[in-house]
Write a protein that holds these residues in place. Structure first.
Motif, PDB file in Angstrom:
ATOM      1  N   ARG A  51     -43.783 -50.067  28.030  1.00  0.00           N
ATOM      2  CA  ARG A  51     -42.314 -50.917  28.419  1.00  0.00           C
ATOM      3  C   ARG A  51     -41.169 -50.354  28.346  1.00  0.00           C
ATOM      4  NH1 ARG A  51     -44.918 -54.396  31.075  1.00  0.00           N
ATOM      5  NH2 ARG A  51     -46.099 -56.153  30.075  1.00  0.00           N
ATOM      6  N   TRP A  52     -40.978 -49.317  27.304  1.00  0.00           N
ATOM      7  CA  TRP A  52     -39.566 -48.706  27.320  1.00  0.00           C
ATOM      8  C   TRP A  52     -39.687 -47.278  28.238  1.00  0.00           C
ATOM      9  CZ3 TRP A  52     -36.171 -52.085  25.863  1.00  0.00           C
ATOM     10  CH2 TRP A  52     -36.697 -53.199  25.033  1.00  0.00           C
ATOM     11  N   ARG A  53     -39.293 -47.442  29.275  1.00  0.00           N
ATOM     12  CA  ARG A  53     -39.584 -46.245  30.297  1.00  0.00           C
ATOM     13  C   ARG A  53     -38.850 -44.973  29.710  1.00  0.00           C
ATOM     14  NH1 ARG A  53     -43.537 -47.473  34.363  1.00  0.00           N
ATOM     15  NH2 ARG A  53     -44.236 -49.656  33.976  1.00  0.00           N
ATOM     16  N   ILE A  54     -37.698 -45.071  29.070  1.00  0.00           N
ATOM     17  CA  ILE A  54     -36.930 -43.853  28.528  1.00  0.00           C
ATOM     18  C   ILE A  54     -37.942 -43.063  27.834  1.00  0.00           C
ATOM     19  CG2 ILE A  54     -36.033 -44.743  26.492  1.00  0.00           C
ATOM     20  CD1 ILE A  54     -33.487 -43.601  27.083  1.00  0.00           C
ATOM     21  N   LEU A  55     -39.073 -43.301  27.297  1.00  0.00           N
ATOM     22  CA  LEU A  55     -39.872 -42.549  26.486  1.00  0.00           C
ATOM     23  C   LEU A  55     -40.776 -41.970  27.329  1.00  0.00           C
ATOM     24  CD1 LEU A  55     -40.504 -45.003  23.390  1.00  0.00           C
ATOM     25  CD2 LEU A  55     -39.039 -43.093  23.537  1.00  0.00           C
ATOM     26  N   ARG A  56     -40.851 -42.123  28.807  1.00  0.00           N
ATOM     27  CA  ARG A  56     -41.806 -41.537  29.418  1.00  0.00           C
ATOM     28  C   ARG A  56     -41.143 -39.996  30.044  1.00  0.00           C
ATOM     29  NH1 ARG A  56     -45.254 -44.357  33.038  1.00  0.00           N
ATOM     30  NH2 ARG A  56     -46.002 -46.387  31.798  1.00  0.00           N
ATOM     31  N   ARG A  57     -40.216 -39.762  29.530  1.00  0.00           N
ATOM     32  CA  ARG A  57     -39.595 -38.282  29.627  1.00  0.00           C
ATOM     33  C   ARG A  57     -38.941 -37.672  28.214  1.00  0.00           C
ATOM     34  NH1 ARG A  57     -33.891 -38.933  30.224  1.00  0.00           N
ATOM     35  NH2 ARG A  57     -33.234 -41.118  30.614  1.00  0.00           N
ATOM     36  N   ASP A  58     -38.612 -36.404  28.619  1.00  0.00           N
ATOM     37  CA  ASP A  58     -37.741 -35.886  27.403  1.00  0.00           C
ATOM     38  C   ASP A  58     -36.397 -36.527  27.273  1.00  0.00           C
ATOM     39  OD1 ASP A  58     -40.099 -34.182  27.482  1.00  0.00           O
ATOM     40  OD2 ASP A  58     -38.987 -32.354  28.217  1.00  0.00           O
ATOM     41  N   LEU A  59     -35.891 -36.856  25.904  1.00  0.00           N
ATOM     42  CA  LEU A  59     -34.885 -37.417  25.820  1.00  0.00           C
ATOM     43  C   LEU A  59     -33.595 -36.322  25.790  1.00  0.00           C
ATOM     44  CD1 LEU A  59     -35.823 -39.502  22.586  1.00  0.00           C
ATOM     45  CD2 LEU A  59     -35.852 -40.215  25.145  1.00  0.00           C
ATOM     46  N   CYS A  60     -32.820 -36.565  26.757  1.00  0.00           N
ATOM     47  CA  CYS A  60     -31.796 -35.517  26.856  1.00  0.00           C
ATOM     48  C   CYS A  60     -30.597 -35.834  26.278  1.00  0.00           C
ATOM     49  CB  CYS A  60     -31.569 -35.412  28.465  1.00  0.00           C
ATOM     50  SG  CYS A  60     -33.150 -34.892  29.392  1.00  0.00           S
ATOM     51  N   CYS A  61     -30.503 -35.800  25.171  1.00  0.00           N
ATOM     52  CA  CYS A  61     -29.440 -36.236  24.105  1.00  0.00           C
ATOM     53  C   CYS A  61     -29.491 -35.342  22.855  1.00  0.00           C
ATOM     54  CB  CYS A  61     -29.320 -37.771  23.888  1.00  0.00           C
ATOM     55  SG  CYS A  61     -31.054 -38.240  23.190  1.00  0.00           S
ATOM     56  N   LYS A  62     -28.239 -35.498  22.001  1.00  0.00           N
ATOM     57  CA  LYS A  62     -28.501 -34.791  20.645  1.00  0.00           C
ATOM     58  C   LYS A  62     -29.705 -35.546  19.796  1.00  0.00           C
ATOM     59  CE  LYS A  62     -23.384 -34.139  20.451  1.00  0.00           C
ATOM     60  NZ  LYS A  62     -22.173 -34.301  19.883  1.00  0.00           N
ATOM     61  N   PRO A  63     -30.154 -34.670  18.810  1.00  0.00           N
ATOM     62  CA  PRO A  63     -31.198 -35.414  18.022  1.00  0.00           C
ATOM     63  C   PRO A  63     -30.925 -36.401  17.236  1.00  0.00           C
ATOM     64  CG  PRO A  63     -30.987 -33.041  17.764  1.00  0.00           C
ATOM     65  CD  PRO A  63     -29.735 -33.312  18.650  1.00  0.00           C
ATOM     66  N   GLU A  64     -29.438 -36.715  16.878  1.00  0.00           N
ATOM     67  CA  GLU A  64     -29.083 -37.818  16.250  1.00  0.00           C
ATOM     68  C   GLU A  64     -29.068 -39.030  17.108  1.00  0.00           C
ATOM     69  OE1 GLU A  64     -27.305 -35.003  16.438  1.00  0.00           O
ATOM     70  OE2 GLU A  64     -27.570 -34.448  14.458  1.00  0.00           O
ATOM     71  N   THR A  65     -28.654 -38.880  18.594  1.00  0.00           N
ATOM     72  CA  THR A  65     -28.718 -39.874  19.522  1.00  0.00           C
ATOM     73  C   THR A  65     -30.309 -40.332  19.769  1.00  0.00           C
ATOM     74  OG1 THR A  65     -26.618 -39.165  20.278  1.00  0.00           O
ATOM     75  CG2 THR A  65     -27.987 -40.738  21.777  1.00  0.00           C
ATOM     76  N   ALA A  66     -31.059 -39.283  19.739  1.00  0.00           N
ATOM     77  CA  ALA A  66     -32.421 -39.545  20.167  1.00  0.00           C
ATOM     78  C   ALA A  66     -33.070 -40.484  18.908  1.00  0.00           C
ATOM     79  CB  ALA A  66     -33.283 -38.197  20.048  1.00  0.00           C
ATOM     80  N   GLU A  67     -32.855 -40.331  17.697  1.00  0.00           N
ATOM     81  CA  GLU A  67     -33.188 -41.001  16.484  1.00  0.00           C
ATOM     82  C   GLU A  67     -32.837 -42.526  16.620  1.00  0.00           C
ATOM     83  OE1 GLU A  67     -32.071 -39.302  13.101  1.00  0.00           O
ATOM     84  OE2 GLU A  67     -32.624 -37.173  13.142  1.00  0.00           O
TER      85      GLU A  67
END
Length: 302
Positions: free
Chosen positions: A207-223
């Motif tokens: 459902r949350w398609r942002i998790l279909r690819r690598d998260l291109c952000c700082k680790p803190e933002t990824a958390e």
């Protein structure tokens, strides 16, 4: 962005705002979602909630004294600058952070821990997680042991990646000294109960398609992204409680694994997912059996 998986650059163009402004809004919104929704939809374990969770596990999956299913995942991220191999998993061949989560019998997350470096050893992930340390130190306010008909402690269920313990049940290995029909049936029952956490991760990723690819952000933002999605997942699951399973929008019945005549029918989320950024973490702890935990599992098997 969370639902569609579009980039921050695309969002800044769509809303006609600067790239840095869009990035700041996105990061602050994810953080605000966690702060607002976590106290409501991801409450701390209490004995009252454990009673409800254990009753649901027994009624739906016929596994007694179970207060949750646990699993862990690598979540791929873009290599953070000036971090070297800190986030690089030599096993998965990618940069990642690690998410460990527990859920109840209704596919709702009850606890999450996301922060560990992807480069950590599998054993270190569980040993360093706040929840793993709390269970090992017996700091979780577990219910008193219940008679079923013998008196046994309440436990979580997990796959063979996790260590066997008093409050952690894992399946028998096929190399177990007396592996037979009794052990096979126990593994079947435990697998049915444990499958809910796989489905919870699958629903979330589908459902949350942002998790279909690598998260291109700082680790803190990824958390912050992962924690916000967990809260939104629980919020939407709760909001559809009174809706018929086939009429639900977020999690309709065909999306989940189910059984028909003893055969497991895979849910739609398994067919939708492709090789993406969420992968298993592998073995999380020592496989050496403690005498007490092994005896407890044998009693539960019987």
């Amino acid at each position: 962005m969370l639902a569609r998986g579009t980039s921050i650059r695309t969002c800044s163009w769509s809303h006609r705002i600067g790239y840095s402004t869009a990035h700041k809004v996105f990061r602050e919104t994810c953080s605000a979602l966690w702060k607002a929704l976590q106290p409501i939809y991801l409450k701390t374990y209490t004995r009252e909630t454990m009673v409800q969770i254990s009753e649901n596990f027994f009624n739906r999956w016929q596994f007694p004294n179970c207060v949750g299913a646990i699993d862990g995942k690598h979540i791929s991220i873009q290599c953070p600058p000036k971090t070297g191999s800190l986030f690089y998993s030599s096993y998965k061949k990618r940069f990642s952070i690690i998410l460990i989560a527990a859920c109840d019998a209704s596919y709702r997350f009850t606890w999450v821990d996301v922060s560990d470096y992807g480069s950590q050893s599998d054993g270190g992930v569980w040993a360093n997680s706040a929840f793993g340390q709390a269970i090992e130190a017996d700091e979780i306010n577990f219910l008193f042991p219940k008679e079923i008909p013998v008196i046994l402690p309440f436990t979580f269920v997990a796959d063979k990646a996790f260590p066997l313990g008093i409050h952690m049940m894992r399946p028998y290995a096929r190399s177990y000294r007396t592996f037979g029909n009794a052990e096979r049936i126990f593994n079947y029952r435990l697998s049915r109960a444990r499958r809910v956490i796989e489905n919870a991760f699958g629903i979330m990723s589908s459902r949350w398609r942002i998790l279909r690819r690598d998260l291109c952000c700082k680790p803190e933002t990824a958390e912050d992204i992962v924690k916000a999605i967990v809260c939104l997942h629980n919020f939407l699951m709760v909001s559809e409680d009174d809706v018929a399973p086939l009429e639900r929008m977020y999690c309709p019945a065909p999306m989940l694994d189910r059984e028909e005549n003893g055969n497991v029918i895979e849910g739609d989320w398994r067919r939708e997912l492709y090789k993406g950024p969420i992968t298993d973490v592998g073995r999380l702890g020592s496989n050496n059996l403690t005498v007490r935990a092994d005896a407890q599992r044998n009693i539960l098997k019987d």
